[in-house]
Scaffold this motif. Sequence first.
Motif, PDB file in Angstrom:
ATOM      1  N   MET A  42     -27.386   4.593  -9.480  1.00 22.27           N
ATOM      2  CA  MET A  42     -27.225   3.226  -9.374  1.00 22.27           C
ATOM      3  C   MET A  42     -25.370   3.677  -8.754  1.00 22.27           C
ATOM      4  O   MET A  42     -24.821   2.955  -7.991  1.00 22.27           O
ATOM      5  CB  MET A  42     -27.115   2.148 -10.768  1.00 22.27           C
ATOM      6  N   LEU A  49     -28.038  -5.601  -8.003  1.00 24.14           N
ATOM      7  CA  LEU A  49     -28.512  -4.980  -8.830  1.00 24.14           C
ATOM      8  C   LEU A  49     -27.662  -3.608  -9.930  1.00 24.14           C
ATOM      9  O   LEU A  49     -27.877  -3.634 -11.611  1.00 24.14           O
ATOM     10  CB  LEU A  49     -30.166  -4.109  -8.840  1.00 24.14           C
ATOM     11  N   VAL A  50     -26.885  -3.641  -8.965  1.00 26.64           N
ATOM     12  CA  VAL A  50     -26.015  -2.484  -9.091  1.00 26.64           C
ATOM     13  C   VAL A  50     -25.022  -3.283 -10.407  1.00 26.64           C
ATOM     14  O   VAL A  50     -24.266  -4.277  -9.874  1.00 26.64           O
ATOM     15  CB  VAL A  50     -24.825  -2.108  -8.425  1.00 26.64           C
ATOM     16  N   ALA A  51     -24.881  -3.219 -11.371  1.00 27.87           N
ATOM     17  CA  ALA A  51     -24.221  -3.113 -12.909  1.00 27.87           C
ATOM     18  C   ALA A  51     -23.144  -2.717 -13.092  1.00 27.87           C
ATOM     19  O   ALA A  51     -22.741  -1.178 -13.182  1.00 27.87           O
ATOM     20  CB  ALA A  51     -25.075  -3.449 -13.934  1.00 27.87           C
ATOM     21  N   PRO A  52     -21.951  -3.582 -13.261  1.00 30.71           N
ATOM     22  CA  PRO A  52     -20.896  -2.712 -13.875  1.00 30.71           C
ATOM     23  C   PRO A  52     -20.185  -1.769 -15.010  1.00 30.71           C
ATOM     24  O   PRO A  52     -21.763  -2.103 -16.031  1.00 30.71           O
ATOM     25  CB  PRO A  52     -19.419  -3.869 -14.118  1.00 30.71           C
ATOM     26  N   ARG A  53     -19.337  -1.039 -14.845  1.00 31.60           N
ATOM     27  CA  ARG A  53     -20.229   0.408 -15.992  1.00 31.60           C
ATOM     28  C   ARG A  53     -18.402   0.167 -16.659  1.00 31.60           C
ATOM     29  O   ARG A  53     -18.112   1.339 -16.593  1.00 31.60           O
ATOM     30  CB  ARG A  53     -20.508   1.395 -15.360  1.00 31.60           C
ATOM     31  N   PRO A  54     -18.481  -0.640 -17.581  1.00 31.25           N
ATOM     32  CA  PRO A  54     -16.778  -0.417 -18.028  1.00 31.25           C
ATOM     33  C   PRO A  54     -16.540   0.601 -18.988  1.00 31.25           C
ATOM     34  O   PRO A  54     -17.288   0.846 -19.568  1.00 31.25           O
ATOM     35  CB  PRO A  54     -16.989  -1.727 -18.623  1.00 31.25           C
ATOM     36  N   PRO A  55     -15.253   1.402 -18.914  1.00 26.31           N
ATOM     37  CA  PRO A  55     -15.357   1.991 -20.265  1.00 26.31           C
ATOM     38  C   PRO A  55     -15.189   1.639 -21.239  1.00 26.31           C
ATOM     39  O   PRO A  55     -15.302   0.230 -21.622  1.00 26.31           O
ATOM     40  CB  PRO A  55     -13.431   1.984 -19.874  1.00 26.31           C
ATOM     41  N   LYS A  56     -16.082   2.821 -22.414  1.00 22.73           N
ATOM     42  CA  LYS A  56     -15.890   1.635 -23.612  1.00 22.73           C
ATOM     43  C   LYS A  56     -15.514   3.238 -25.150  1.00 22.73           C
ATOM     44  O   LYS A  56     -15.072   4.179 -24.044  1.00 22.73           O
ATOM     45  CB  LYS A  56     -17.396   1.464 -24.152  1.00 22.73           C
ATOM     46  N   LEU A  72     -24.818   3.447  -5.544  1.00 23.74           N
ATOM     47  CA  LEU A  72     -25.055   2.257  -4.536  1.00 23.74           C
ATOM     48  C   LEU A  72     -23.473   1.523  -4.932  1.00 23.74           C
ATOM     49  O   LEU A  72     -23.159   0.207  -3.955  1.00 23.74           O
ATOM     50  CB  LEU A  72     -26.281   1.332  -5.437  1.00 23.74           C
ATOM     51  N   ARG A  73     -23.142   1.559  -5.830  1.00 17.79           N
ATOM     52  CA  ARG A  73     -22.161   1.095  -5.686  1.00 17.79           C
ATOM     53  C   ARG A  73     -20.819   1.323  -4.640  1.00 17.79           C
ATOM     54  O   ARG A  73     -19.483   0.510  -4.423  1.00 17.79           O
ATOM     55  CB  ARG A  73     -21.108   1.655  -7.244  1.00 17.79           C
ATOM     56  N   VAL A 100     -22.524  -4.453  -1.620  1.00 14.40           N
ATOM     57  CA  VAL A 100     -23.399  -3.118  -3.111  1.00 14.40           C
ATOM     58  C   VAL A 100     -24.709  -4.102  -3.275  1.00 14.40           C
ATOM     59  O   VAL A 100     -25.080  -5.739  -3.502  1.00 14.40           O
ATOM     60  CB  VAL A 100     -21.196  -3.359  -3.958  1.00 14.40           C
ATOM     61  N   PRO A 101     -25.542  -3.706  -4.172  1.00 15.63           N
ATOM     62  CA  PRO A 101     -26.874  -4.358  -3.830  1.00 15.63           C
ATOM     63  C   PRO A 101     -26.449  -5.044  -5.104  1.00 15.63           C
ATOM     64  O   PRO A 101     -26.138  -4.678  -6.122  1.00 15.63           O
ATOM     65  CB  PRO A 101     -27.587  -2.988  -4.290  1.00 15.63           C
ATOM     66  N   GLY A 158     -17.084   5.659 -18.677  1.00 16.17           N
ATOM     67  CA  GLY A 158     -16.754   4.553 -17.318  1.00 16.17           C
ATOM     68  C   GLY A 158     -17.111   4.929 -15.417  1.00 16.17           C
ATOM     69  O   GLY A 158     -18.019   6.257 -15.610  1.00 16.17           O
ATOM     70  N   ILE A 169     -24.919   1.095 -20.420  1.00 15.86           N
ATOM     71  CA  ILE A 169     -24.692  -0.132 -20.834  1.00 15.86           C
ATOM     72  C   ILE A 169     -26.340  -0.775 -21.024  1.00 15.86           C
ATOM     73  O   ILE A 169     -27.583  -0.523 -20.541  1.00 15.86           O
ATOM     74  CB  ILE A 169     -24.431  -0.368 -18.939  1.00 15.86           C
ATOM     75  N   ARG A 196     -13.816   6.835 -19.524  1.00 19.76           N
ATOM     76  CA  ARG A 196     -14.390   6.280 -21.079  1.00 19.76           C
ATOM     77  C   ARG A 196     -15.542   5.906 -20.445  1.00 19.76           C
ATOM     78  O   ARG A 196     -15.914   5.318 -21.585  1.00 19.76           O
ATOM     79  CB  ARG A 196     -13.450   5.910 -22.384  1.00 19.76           C
TER      80      ARG A 196
END
Lengths: 530, 192
Positions: free
Chosen positions: B78, A340-347, B81-82, A337-338, B46, B103, B44
Motif C-alpha cells: 500500500m 483505496l490508500v488509507a492514511p497511516r497516522p503515527p501512534k 501506491l502512496r 493516489v488510488p 507511521g 490500521i 512511530r
Amino acid sequence: MLGDEAIAQAAIDAGLSGVFAYPGTPSTEITEFIQDSKMAKELGIRSEWCANEKTAMEAALGMSYAGKRALFCCKHVGINVAADCFVNSAITGANGGLIYLAADDPSMHSSQNEQDSRFYADFAFIPCLEPSNQQEAYDMVHYGYELSEKFHLPVMMRVTTRMAHSRAGVARRAEVTKQNALKMPENKMQYILLPAVARRQYNELLAKQPELVKESENSGYNKYIDGPNKKLGIIACGISYNYLMENYRDSECPYPVVKVSQYPMPEAMINRLYEECEEVLVLEEGQPLYERLLRGMLNKGKAIKGRLDGTLPRVGELSPNLVGKALGLEVKEGLPVPSLVAPRPPKLCDGCPHVDSYTALNEAMKSFPGGRVFSDIGCYTLGALPPFQAIYSTVDMGASITMAKGASEADLLPSVAVIGDSTFTHSGMTGLLDCCVDNANVTVIILDNGITGMTGSQKSSATGRIESICTGLGVDPAHIRVINPLKKYFEENVAIMKEEIAYKGVSVIIPRRECIVALNKRLKAAKKAQ
Amino acid sequence: MKIDIILCGVGGMGALSSAAIISKAALDMGWYMKQAETHGMSQRGGDVQSHLRISDKPIASDLIPEGECDIILSVEPMEALRYLPFLSKDGWVITNENPFINIPNYPEKEAIIAEINKLPHSIVFDADTIAKEVHNPKGTNMVVLGAASKYLGIDIEKLEDAVRSNFGRKGEAIVNANIDALRAGRAVADKM
C-alpha cells in the motif's frame, strides 16, 4: 552526511568549545552527532542536553562571553522559548563566536506551526545564514564563526526540514581550528544591559547594519547570476534556489537570479535586479518575509510575485514543480493516489507506558463527566487520536499545567493536565509553582518514561528529580502519587486517579515506566556488550 | 545518467538502510547523490519515505519532482501506491506483496495488488518468503533492493560492496546474509 551532521562536523572542525540544545525535530541530530563524535570527545567539547532552549541559549552566550566558540541549536519554536535572550544578546553582542541554529519546519511535518526564524534575525538586527546545500552548510559554519567574531554579534543559521534531513556528500576542511583561549570582553559594561548601556549598545548595533549589508554583498554566499531575459528577475532564498535550478536541469535559466543565502539582503544586487527586470519573483522556503518587504504596504512599484499574489501557495514547503508552475513552465504530473490508500497516522508504540496511563485516565474521567484533560507536546500528544481521544489541548511546551490552572479558575472542574517528564522540566515547573501559590484545584499527571521520547530517546533533565521538584515547589507530599502504568495495576491506578482528581487542591500523579523504545535499545546494547 | 528513487515502507522496515546502500554505491562510483528523509513523528508506526537521487552530474533539488521518479522501491504494497504522484510514465514500482497492517481500515490485499498491476512496469512479489528461504527473515528490504538492482544502473557487485561497507561492523555473518538476500531478489527480477 545529513545537513544536520554537516553542521555539527563543521562546528567541531571550526574550534567549537560547546553545544547547548534541547531536542526538537529537525534539529536534534546536530547535538547528537557531537555527543557521539569521538573527535569532539577528545577535544573536550561540551555537549549534554539542556533543560530548555532558554537555558541552552543563555549558557551558549556565557561561553561566548568567556571568549570561546559556542553553538546553540533548536527547532524553530525553540527560538520562542529563548526569545528573551535572543533579542537581548544582539544588544550585548558576542565575544567568542556564537551561532544560533534554528531548524524550521515548513509544512509542519513534526511541529505546531511553520514560523520562519528569519523574522527573528531581522527583528533582532543580527546576520542570518541560510545554506542551500550540505556543503554550503558545512562551509557557512566556519564563515559564521568568523563573521560573529568580526562583528561581535551572534549569528543565526537557519535551515529547513529538507536541508536538515537530507544527505549529500560533503568535503571537510583539512585543518581543524584550535579552540579559542579564555578571553574576557574588553568592555566590562558590554553585558550589563542597564538602560543607559542598552541605549548606547542598541545604537551601536544599528550602526553596524550598513556594514552587515556590505558583508552580504561581498561574502560570496549571495550571487547575482545574470540572464538574457529581463521580463522576470528571480530572488531565490536558501534551498528554493535548488528547486529553481531543478527546472533548468538541461538548460540555462534565462532570467537574472539573485541567489540569497545571507541576510541582511544584499541591497545593491536586489536593486539591480529590480531596475533591470520588468517583474520580480521571490522564492522563499517558509513565510514571505522579503516578498512582503519588497512589495511594501502600498505595492505600487513593479509587480512582485510570490506567495502573496497566488503565484506560489501561501503556506507549506516549496517543491520543484511548484516553482516550475510559478515560472509558467510545463511540469510533469504523476498518477493520482488510488482512493483505496488509507492514511497511516503515527501512534503510540505497542507496550508504551502512555497507553496504560491513558486507558486508566479515560476510565477515571468517566466519573467526572464535565471535566477536561489538557495535554502537552510529546509522544503522549497522540492520546488525541483514536482509540484514546483522551485530551483536549496541546499548544506549547508546558501549557498543559497552566491551561488547566486557568480553566479551573474559570470553574471548569475538574481540570487535569497531562505532561511528559522532559516537558515538565522544560517549562512545566514554573506553571506548577503558580498552581501551588494559588492553591489551584488541578491534578497534574507527569508521565515519566525516563527520556525525551518523541525526538528519539534523549536524556531527560527530569530523571530522578520529579518528586523532589514537586515537593520543593509546594505540592503536599501526600498528594504526590507514583503509579506503575501496567495493565495489571489498572484498577488500582484508576482508583488513585479518581482520588486525586476529586481532591480540591494541587495534586500530582506520576505514572512511571521506561519508554518501550528506550528499553529495547538498552537491552539490545546490553546484549551486544556481553 | 540520473536515477530518482523513492524508498518507502513503515517505520522500522529498513527502507532507510536500503537508501544508505544505494547512496554508498553511487558515491563509490564517483556519482553525486542527494537523499531526503522523513524523521520525527512518522517513525512511530507511521509511513516513512525517502527521496534518493543519484546522478553522474550535480543534482539541484533534494526532492524528486512529481512525475519524474524512476523507481518506487517499497517493502509494503500500500505504501508503494502512496507515492504514485511522483512516478514517471515509464517508471517502475518494485515492492514486497505482504501488507503491514497496523490500521483498522487497511484495504483488501487483492485490491492493492490489482492497482499495482495496472501500472505499465511493476514487480510485486513475496519478498518475505524469499528472505526466509535464504535464512535472513529480516532481509526483506535487501530482497526488494536486489530485485530493483536491475533497473538502478548500478552493478550488483557495487551494491554488494556497499553492503559489506555498511554492515561490516556487524560481522561477517550479517554481511553474507544480506548479500544472499540481495542476490535472491535479483534472481527474481532476472526471471521476469
